[in-house]
Scaffold this active site. Structure first.
Site, PDB file in Angstrom:
ATOM      1  N   GLY A  10      -2.088  13.898 -19.082  1.00  9.71           N
ATOM      2  CA  GLY A  10      -3.110  14.793 -18.524  1.00  9.71           C
ATOM      3  C   GLY A  10      -2.878  16.207 -19.027  1.00  9.71           C
ATOM      4  N   VAL A  23       5.456  27.113 -31.945  1.00  7.86           N
ATOM      5  CA  VAL A  23       5.052  27.400 -33.334  1.00  7.86           C
ATOM      6  C   VAL A  23       5.580  28.764 -33.780  1.00  7.86           C
ATOM      7  CG1 VAL A  23       3.075  27.775 -34.870  1.00  7.86           C
ATOM      8  CG2 VAL A  23       3.000  25.931 -33.170  1.00  7.86           C
ATOM      9  N   ARG A  71      -4.215   9.404 -23.482  1.00  3.17           N
ATOM     10  CA  ARG A  71      -3.336   8.390 -22.882  1.00  3.17           C
ATOM     11  C   ARG A  71      -3.428   7.208 -23.830  1.00  3.17           C
ATOM     12  NH1 ARG A  71      -2.331  10.835 -17.851  1.00  3.17           N
ATOM     13  NH2 ARG A  71      -4.163  11.765 -16.879  1.00  3.17           N
ATOM     14  N   ASP A 102       5.768  12.928 -17.063  1.00  2.00           N
ATOM     15  CA  ASP A 102       6.732  11.822 -16.947  1.00  2.00           C
ATOM     16  C   ASP A 102       6.490  10.710 -17.978  1.00  2.00           C
ATOM     17  OD1 ASP A 102       8.751  10.298 -15.246  1.00  2.00           O
ATOM     18  OD2 ASP A 102       7.007   8.964 -15.162  1.00  2.00           O
ATOM     19  N   THR A 124       2.685  19.225 -16.467  1.00  2.00           N
ATOM     20  CA  THR A 124       1.757  18.402 -15.684  1.00  2.00           C
ATOM     21  C   THR A 124       1.449  19.155 -14.403  1.00  2.00           C
ATOM     22  OG1 THR A 124       1.563  16.452 -14.265  1.00  2.00           O
ATOM     23  CG2 THR A 124       3.782  17.047 -14.891  1.00  2.00           C
ATOM     24  N   ILE A 125       0.191  19.117 -13.994  1.00  2.00           N
ATOM     25  CA  ILE A 125      -0.168  19.816 -12.746  1.00  2.00           C
ATOM     26  C   ILE A 125       0.505  19.166 -11.537  1.00  2.00           C
ATOM     27  CG2 ILE A 125      -2.388  20.651 -13.638  1.00  2.00           C
ATOM     28  CD1 ILE A 125      -3.690  18.491 -11.698  1.00  2.00           C
ATOM     29  N   ASP A 126       0.980  17.923 -11.683  1.00  3.76           N
ATOM     30  CA  ASP A 126       1.504  17.174 -10.532  1.00  3.76           C
ATOM     31  C   ASP A 126       2.872  17.680 -10.043  1.00  3.76           C
ATOM     32  OD1 ASP A 126      -0.728  15.631 -10.965  1.00  3.76           O
ATOM     33  OD2 ASP A 126       0.350  14.030 -12.000  1.00  3.76           O
ATOM     34  N   ASP A 128       5.728  16.511 -10.702  1.00  3.28           N
ATOM     35  CA  ASP A 128       6.383  15.305 -10.182  1.00  3.28           C
ATOM     36  C   ASP A 128       7.593  14.862 -11.021  1.00  3.28           C
ATOM     37  OD1 ASP A 128       4.921  14.569 -12.400  1.00  3.28           O
ATOM     38  OD2 ASP A 128       4.066  12.760 -11.518  1.00  3.28           O
ATOM     39  N   MET A 168      -5.348  16.467  -6.328  1.00  5.57           N
ATOM     40  CA  MET A 168      -4.683  15.578  -7.294  1.00  5.57           C
ATOM     41  C   MET A 168      -3.165  15.527  -7.046  1.00  5.57           C
ATOM     42  SD  MET A 168      -6.456  15.988 -11.001  1.00  5.57           S
ATOM     43  CE  MET A 168      -7.914  15.032 -11.410  1.00  5.57           C
ATOM     44  N   GLY A 169      -2.470  14.852  -7.920  1.00  9.05           N
ATOM     45  CA  GLY A 169      -1.006  14.758  -7.802  1.00  9.05           C
ATOM     46  C   GLY A 169      -0.472  13.381  -8.129  1.00  9.05           C
ATOM     47  N   ARG A 170      -1.358  12.482  -8.489  1.00 11.66           N
ATOM     48  CA  ARG A 170      -1.002  11.078  -8.737  1.00 11.66           C
ATOM     49  C   ARG A 170      -0.265  10.543  -7.519  1.00 11.66           C
ATOM     50  NH1 ARG A 170       0.891   9.011 -14.654  1.00 11.66           N
ATOM     51  NH2 ARG A 170      -0.760  10.378 -15.280  1.00 11.66           N
ATOM     52  N   LYS A 213     -10.306  24.964  19.305  1.00 12.07           N
ATOM     53  CA  LYS A 213     -10.329  25.262  17.856  1.00 12.07           C
ATOM     54  C   LYS A 213     -11.264  24.263  17.190  1.00 12.07           C
ATOM     55  CE  LYS A 213      -6.972  26.249  14.192  1.00 12.07           C
ATOM     56  NZ  LYS A 213      -5.649  25.891  13.659  1.00 12.07           N
ATOM     57  N   GLN A 251      -9.124  21.072 -10.879  1.00  8.18           N
ATOM     58  CA  GLN A 251      -7.719  21.459 -10.713  1.00  8.18           C
ATOM     59  C   GLN A 251      -6.949  21.473 -12.031  1.00  8.18           C
ATOM     60  OE1 GLN A 251      -6.181  19.294  -6.855  1.00  8.18           O
ATOM     61  NE2 GLN A 251      -7.969  18.259  -7.670  1.00  8.18           N
TER      62      GLN A 251
HETATM   63  P1  ADP Z   1       1.946  12.137 -18.257  1.00  3.69           P
HETATM   64  O1  ADP Z   1       2.762  12.413 -19.455  1.00  3.69           O
HETATM   65  O2  ADP Z   1       1.103  13.291 -17.845  1.00  3.69           O
HETATM   66  O3  ADP Z   1       2.766  11.544 -17.115  1.00  3.69           O
HETATM   67  P2  ADP Z   1       0.879   9.464 -18.807  1.00  3.69           P
HETATM   68  O4  ADP Z   1       1.667   8.791 -17.742  1.00  3.69           O
HETATM   69  O5  ADP Z   1      -0.550   9.098 -18.943  1.00  3.69           O
HETATM   70  O6  ADP Z   1       0.855  11.058 -18.656  1.00  3.69           O
HETATM   71  O7  ADP Z   1       1.633   9.214 -20.183  1.00  3.69           O
HETATM   72  C1  ADP Z   1       1.137   9.744 -21.389  1.00  3.69           C
HETATM   73  C2  ADP Z   1       1.361   8.782 -22.508  1.00  3.69           C
HETATM   74  O8  ADP Z   1       2.772   8.574 -22.685  1.00  3.69           O
HETATM   75  C3  ADP Z   1       0.817   7.385 -22.267  1.00  3.69           C
HETATM   76  O9  ADP Z   1      -0.544   7.291 -22.569  1.00  3.69           O
HETATM   77  C4  ADP Z   1       1.636   6.558 -23.255  1.00  3.69           C
HETATM   78  O10 ADP Z   1       1.162   6.740 -24.563  1.00  3.69           O
HETATM   79  C5  ADP Z   1       3.004   7.254 -23.143  1.00  3.69           C
HETATM   80  N1  ADP Z   1       3.848   6.527 -22.173  1.00  3.69           N
HETATM   81  C6  ADP Z   1       3.739   6.513 -20.824  1.00  3.69           C
HETATM   82  N2  ADP Z   1       4.674   5.726 -20.252  1.00  3.69           N
HETATM   83  C7  ADP Z   1       5.396   5.203 -21.273  1.00  3.69           C
HETATM   84  C8  ADP Z   1       6.496   4.299 -21.350  1.00  3.69           C
HETATM   85  N3  ADP Z   1       7.061   3.761 -20.251  1.00  3.69           N
HETATM   86  N4  ADP Z   1       6.968   3.990 -22.583  1.00  3.69           N
HETATM   87  C9  ADP Z   1       6.418   4.522 -23.688  1.00  3.69           C
HETATM   88  N5  ADP Z   1       5.371   5.381 -23.676  1.00  3.69           N
HETATM   89  C10 ADP Z   1       4.869   5.735 -22.496  1.00  3.69           C
HETATM   90  O1  F6P Z   2      -1.281  13.708 -14.106  1.00  2.00           O
HETATM   91  C1  F6P Z   2      -2.299  14.649 -13.949  1.00  2.00           C
HETATM   92  C2  F6P Z   2      -3.476  14.027 -13.249  1.00  2.00           C
HETATM   93  O2  F6P Z   2      -4.482  15.031 -13.124  1.00  2.00           O
HETATM   94  C3  F6P Z   2      -3.184  13.395 -11.902  1.00  2.00           C
HETATM   95  O3  F6P Z   2      -3.076  14.346 -10.873  1.00  2.00           O
HETATM   96  C4  F6P Z   2      -4.339  12.457 -11.751  1.00  2.00           C
HETATM   97  O4  F6P Z   2      -3.977  11.351 -10.958  1.00  2.00           O
HETATM   98  C5  F6P Z   2      -4.602  12.008 -13.160  1.00  2.00           C
HETATM   99  O5  F6P Z   2      -4.015  12.972 -14.008  1.00  2.00           O
HETATM  100  C6  F6P Z   2      -6.070  11.858 -13.498  1.00  2.00           C
HETATM  101  O6  F6P Z   2      -6.162  11.396 -14.806  1.00  2.00           O
HETATM  102  P1  F6P Z   2      -7.525  11.275 -15.617  1.00  2.00           P
HETATM  103  O7  F6P Z   2      -7.892  12.641 -16.088  1.00  2.00           O
HETATM  104  O8  F6P Z   2      -7.195  10.375 -16.744  1.00  2.00           O
HETATM  105  O9  F6P Z   2      -8.539  10.740 -14.669  1.00  2.00           O
END
Ligand code: ADP
Ligand code: F6P
Length: 319
Positions: A10, A23, A71, A102, A124-126, A128, A168-170, A213, A251
């Site tokens: 995200g 860079v 993704r 993550d 990440t905005i989350d 987490d 949001m926040g997953r 209230k 957000q």
């Molecule tokens: P974020 O980095 O914000 O947590 P995602 O969970 O969507 O976002 O992960 C971003 C990309 O990282 C995924 O689309 C995938 O390409 C890669 N990825 C996620 N989890 C794994 C994993 N367990 N092993 C390898 N690549 C991963």
């Molecule tokens: O990880 C950032 C986030 O905005 C989460 O808070 C939310 O669950 C998810 O991404 C939404 O993803 P997408 O933009 O693919 O709907």
């Protein structure tokens, strides 16, 4: 030396500031920089561009990511990760900066295990990621959400309504916790703690109204579940007009706050410095008030809990 940089997962406000720092610092240190567009998908597609100081001019203040993001589900496959490592080697990329959350760090760790030197910059905005107290984009997101929730308060107060505002926040409750405190809401629902007891929420709504209230604002993290369904059920249980408001992707957008710009600049420059200094496969972190770094594999083992002192305090403030 040639390094690569990508943004993944995200998008988060401040990703551009981090990219600019990577860079510009690399150029000062005499490195060549290749930008990989669309995250891990861009490695597979060999969607790779040359970056210099001028390429990253005028992006510091912008939300989103100049390199685009994606993704990439294909990248979860081991054989595709092998292929990606080979492509990076083919392009002479000796180290790769991954700006993301993550999932992106998990992908980077796979590349590290295939001999690529990766440096993670948490974005990440989350907020987490267990390894760091701060992730780029969180501050902008909570300020955007806070301003929106203030606006909902005005109209809810005028109509003497209740509302369930989904943030949001997953599966993490950080955005909800900060907005819960910052907006002074009556109730916050956090995935880490929520027990699903809707009758108890309804009772608290009625008790608050009986006290005189006539507003009841609930901030609910998306990980708790469907806010619209919850608002409907609470309306039925209490007879109080209850609206659901889903803040959604607003957000994630917008110009980064000063904090996000500054922290992203520091984190991006630190990632470059780690490469310059010959370190291998680290992530940049901000922990207990200081910037630092740690091994990427170790970083993925750290779990994140909500700050207990914030939770205790917020219980006293909600009356
Ligand atoms: P974020 O980095 O914000 O947590 P995602 O969970 O969507 O976002 O992960 C971003 C990309 O990282 C995924 O689309 C995938 O390409 C890669 N990825 C996620 N989890 C794994 C994993 N367990 N092993 C390898 N690549 C991963
Ligand atoms: O990880 C950032 C986030 O905005 C989460 O808070 C939310 O669950 C998810 O991404 C939404 O993803 P997408 O933009 O693919 O709907």
């Amino acid at each position: 030396m040639t390094i690569g940089v990508l943004t993944s997962g995200g998008d988060a406000p401040g990703m551009n500031a981090a990219l600019r720092a990577v860079v510009r610092c690399a150029v000062v240190d005499g490195m060549q920089v290749k930008g990989i567009r669309h995250g891990y998908q861009g490695i597979l597609d060999e969607d790779i561009i040359d970056l210099d100081s001028l390429s990253v001019a005028n992006i510091l203040t912008t939300g989103g990511t100049m390199l685009k993001t994606a993704r990439c589900l294909e990248f979860l496959k081991s054989e595709v990760q092998d292929q990606a490592a080979d492509i990076l080697r083919k392009h002479g990329i000796e180290a790769l900066v991954v700006i993301g959350g993550d999932g992106s760090f998990r992908g980077a760790a796979e590349l590290a295990q295939r001999g690529i030197n990766v440096m993670g910059v948490p974005a990440t905005i989350d907020n987490d990621l267990g390894c760091t107290d701060y992730t780029i984009g969180f501050d902008t997101a909570i300020n955007t959400a806070m301003e929106a929730i203030d606006k909902v308060r005005d109209t809810s107060a005028s109509h003497e309504r209740a509302c369930v505002i989904e943030v949001m926040g997953r599966s993490a409750g950080y955005i909800a916790l900060y907005c819960g405190i910052g907006n002074g809401v009556e109730e916050m629902l956090l995935p880490e703690l929520y027990d699903g007891n809707e009758d108890a929420i309804a009772e608290r709504m009625l008790a608050t109204r009986a006290k005189g209230k006539n507003i009841y604002m609930i901030v609910s993290a998306e990980g708790v579940g469907d806010a619209s369904g919850l608002a409907g059920r609470l309306k039925e249980k209490t007879g109080i007009d209850t609206k659901a408001i889903i803040l959604g992707h607003i957000q994630r957008g917008g110009s980064p706050t000063c904090m996000d710009r500054v922290y992203a600049s520091v984190m991006g420059s630190r990632a470059e410095a780690l490469i310059r200094d010959g370190k291998r496969s680290r992530v940049v972190i901000y922990k207990n008030g200081e910037f630092g770094d740690m091994d990427i594999l170790d970083s993925l083992m750290v779990r994140k809990a909500l700050p207990n002192d914030f939770l205790m305090m917020s219980r006293k403030l909600i009356r």
